[in-house]
Scaffold this active site. Structure first.
Site, PDB file in Angstrom:
ATOM      1  N   THR A   1       0.823  -1.210   0.000  1.00  0.00           N
ATOM      2  CA  THR A   1       0.000   0.000   0.000  1.00  0.00           C
ATOM      3  C   THR A   1       0.855   1.258   0.000  1.00  0.00           C
ATOM      4  O   THR A   1       2.001   1.234   0.471  1.00  0.00           O
ATOM      5  CB  THR A   1      -0.892  -0.017   1.266  1.00  0.00           C
ATOM      6  OG1 THR A   1      -1.460   1.271   1.454  1.00  0.00           O
ATOM      7  CG2 THR A   1      -0.098  -0.352   2.523  1.00  0.00           C
ATOM      8  N   ASP A   2       0.266   2.353  -0.476  1.00  0.00           N
ATOM      9  CA  ASP A   2       0.974   3.642  -0.408  1.00  0.00           C
ATOM     10  C   ASP A   2       1.065   4.153   1.029  1.00  0.00           C
ATOM     11  O   ASP A   2       1.816   5.088   1.314  1.00  0.00           O
ATOM     12  CB  ASP A   2       0.290   4.683  -1.309  1.00  0.00           C
ATOM     13  CG  ASP A   2      -1.171   4.965  -0.967  1.00  0.00           C
ATOM     14  OD1 ASP A   2      -1.713   4.322  -0.042  1.00  0.00           O
ATOM     15  OD2 ASP A   2      -1.775   5.838  -1.619  1.00  0.00           O
ATOM     16  N   GLU A   3       0.286   3.539   1.950  1.00  0.00           N
ATOM     17  CA  GLU A   3       0.264   4.052   3.327  1.00  0.00           C
ATOM     18  C   GLU A   3       1.601   3.868   4.039  1.00  0.00           C
ATOM     19  O   GLU A   3       1.858   4.499   5.064  1.00  0.00           O
ATOM     20  CB  GLU A   3      -0.872   3.394   4.116  1.00  0.00           C
ATOM     21  CG  GLU A   3      -2.205   3.612   3.415  1.00  0.00           C
ATOM     22  CD  GLU A   3      -3.432   3.375   4.272  1.00  0.00           C
ATOM     23  OE1 GLU A   3      -3.351   3.464   5.493  1.00  0.00           O
ATOM     24  OE2 GLU A   3      -4.488   3.099   3.674  1.00  0.00           O
TER      25      GLU A   3
ATOM     26  N   TYR B   1      -1.520  -0.538  10.975  1.00  0.00           N
ATOM     27  CA  TYR B   1      -1.700  -1.216   9.675  1.00  0.00           C
ATOM     28  C   TYR B   1      -0.525  -0.899   8.748  1.00  0.00           C
ATOM     29  O   TYR B   1       0.123  -1.797   8.199  1.00  0.00           O
ATOM     30  CB  TYR B   1      -3.024  -0.774   9.029  1.00  0.00           C
ATOM     31  CG  TYR B   1      -3.113  -1.077   7.544  1.00  0.00           C
ATOM     32  CD1 TYR B   1      -3.130  -2.390   7.070  1.00  0.00           C
ATOM     33  CD2 TYR B   1      -3.151  -0.038   6.598  1.00  0.00           C
ATOM     34  CE1 TYR B   1      -3.191  -2.675   5.705  1.00  0.00           C
ATOM     35  CE2 TYR B   1      -3.218  -0.313   5.235  1.00  0.00           C
ATOM     36  CZ  TYR B   1      -3.230  -1.631   4.792  1.00  0.00           C
ATOM     37  OH  TYR B   1      -3.282  -1.906   3.440  1.00  0.00           O
TER      38      TYR B   1
ATOM     39  N   LYS C   1       2.417  -3.385   7.201  1.00  0.00           N
ATOM     40  CA  LYS C   1       2.662  -3.573   5.757  1.00  0.00           C
ATOM     41  C   LYS C   1       4.112  -3.197   5.433  1.00  0.00           C
ATOM     42  O   LYS C   1       4.773  -3.868   4.626  1.00  0.00           O
ATOM     43  CB  LYS C   1       1.701  -2.724   4.921  1.00  0.00           C
ATOM     44  CG  LYS C   1       0.245  -3.149   4.988  1.00  0.00           C
ATOM     45  CD  LYS C   1      -0.038  -4.548   4.470  1.00  0.00           C
ATOM     46  CE  LYS C   1       0.161  -4.683   2.990  1.00  0.00           C
ATOM     47  NZ  LYS C   1      -0.267  -6.038   2.510  1.00  0.00           N
TER      48      LYS C   1
END
Ligand code: NAD
Ligand code: TYD
Length: 384
Positions: free
Chosen positions: A156-158, A182, A186
């Site tokens: 994810t870009d997060e 989260y 990741k």
């Protein structure tokens, strides 16, 4: 530049982890439609976020098999990789909801970090350590240029943290700065995948994608939550001022990006995938409401609202702790190297999405359980 790094054979045998979840299920549908002769094995633990109903349209496909199990079960994974002659792992399985990671981070560390590591260990055992496998990975020392195996990790870009309003989008070289449990879990899994390439030569690629939307997304996520609350005349809970920005990508466009990375991506590389479609949360709410106003106008009896637009249901609630302000993707690497371009605009993708939910209200009822109603009650009702 070498973009012919994949020696995947014409007929592949894929293990799709998390294939009963939102993006995984869309990917399974996409793959079977485009490569009907491939073998597809889905491994999914069927947590609250996964449902076999998401795979109903493909369950009778001859090359398809569903296995109910956990990616942390090393013996199960090793046996599956061997028995099914898996040459490609596309790893979606994860705990995926930021809000749940704030309330219960342990499951995120367990599935996202330990689970990914278990898969990596199993792939290394089967693909690199067993004598029959060595000829299939053309290794120059420990970093293969080419291989008939592939471990593709969905991220994810997060992991990159939050951007200021005028900052350039996240590129593949942006430093990781995850803010939620989260995102941190990741990031940890991304690092492990990278380390297995650098240390052992496991043939891998990673994609870091922006926010997806489309069919089969669990109703706890923003867009389906808005659609379903509108239909029930319930408040539309928006954190803080609603000016947080996300880049939105229609899920099928994400699947196409993964396909291109599998086919043409260079081993050991990360590709950022995005929609070039930054929207504030308020813009997202207004788009959903405007589409629904046209497709299914609010009946005067269904609520005591002063106007007849669903947007009057918007309610600001207390902000999410550590809420990232803005995500944006610089997709120039996948665009220039692999010729990637999303097909859907936000308008066409959102219209398809709203129509899908209107046509699949039974699916929604099926995936919403008592646990979900309790979760919503606890988390989205505090006034802002
Ligand atoms: P999801 O929550 O809808 O689905 C996750 C699936 O993984 C579920 O079917 C669940 O049962 C399964 N799962 C969870 N833990 C498992 C375990 N230990 N063993 C086996 N199966 C397990 O998630 P999603 O939105 O489809 O996201 C899929 C992947 O894409 C995730 O890795 C997520 O981090 C990533 N991602 C999601 C988005 C997004 O906008 N949804 C954006 C970028 C990246
Ligand atoms: P979400 O779908 O949870 O994805 P992420 O936080 O991983 O980007 O949320 C998207 C945006 O919508 C995010 O800024 C949080 C916000 N949001 C709300 O304002 N209200 C809600 O009920 C939800 C679920 C999200």
């Amino acid at each position: 530049m070498n973009t012919q790094s994949s020696d995947l054979s014409p007929h592949n045998s894929l293990l799709i982890t998390g294939g009963a979840g939102f993006i995984g299920a869309n990917f399974v549908h996409y793959w079977i439609k485009n490569y009907p002769d491939d073998r597809i094995v889905v491994l999914d633990a069927l947590t609250y976020a996964g449902s076999k109903a998401n795979l109903a349209p493909v369950e009778s496909h001859p090359g398809f098999r569903f296995v109910h199990g956990d990616i942390r079960d090393y013996d199960l994974v090793v046996n599956l990789l061997g028995d099914e002659h898996i040459d490609t792992i596309v790893h979606f399985a994860a705990e995926s909801h930021v809000d749940r990671s704030i309330h219960g981070p342990d499951a995120f560390v367990d599935s996202n970090i330990i689970g990914t590591h278990t898969l990596l260990k199993a792939a290394k055992t089967l693909w690199l350590d067993s004598p029959s496998s060595t000829s299939r990975t053309k290794s120059s020392a420990l970093s293969p240029q080419s291989s008939s195996y592939r471990f593709h990790h969905i991220s994810t870009d997060e992991v990159y943290g939050s951007l200021g309003l005028n900052d350039p989008g996240f590129s593949e070289t942006t430093a990781y700065a995850p803010n939620s449990p989260y995102a941190a879990s990741k990031a940890g899994s991304d690092f492990l995948v990278r380390a297995y390439y650098k240390t052992y030569g496991l043939p891998m690629t990673i994609s870091n994608c922006s926010n997806n939307y489309g069919p089969y997304q669990h109703p706890e996520k923003l867009i389906p939550l808005l659609i379903l609350n509108c239909l029930e005349g319930k408040p539309l809970p928006i954190y803080g001022d609603g000016l947080n920005i996300r880049d939105w990508l229609y899920v099928e466009d994400h699947c196409q990006g993964i396909d291109m990375i599998l086919k043409k991506g260079r081993l050991g590389e990360t590709y950022n995938v995005g929609g070039n479609c930054e929207k504030t949360n308020l813009e997202v709410v207004n788009t959903v409401c405007a589409i629904l106003d046209k497709l299914k106008s609010l009946s005067p009896q269904s609520s005591a609202l002063s106007t007849q637009s669903y947007s009057s249901l918007l309610t600001h609630i207390k902000d999410r702790p550590g809420h990232d302000r803005r995500y944006a993707i610089d997709a120039s690497k996948i665009t220039s190297e692999l010729d990637y371009a999303p097909q859907e605009s936000f308008e066409t993708g959102m219209r398809k999405t709203v129509e899908w939910y209107l046509d699949n209200l039974d699916w929604c009822k099926n995936v919403i359980g008592e646990e979900y109603n309790k979760w919503i009650e606890q988390n989205y009702t505090q006034a802002g």
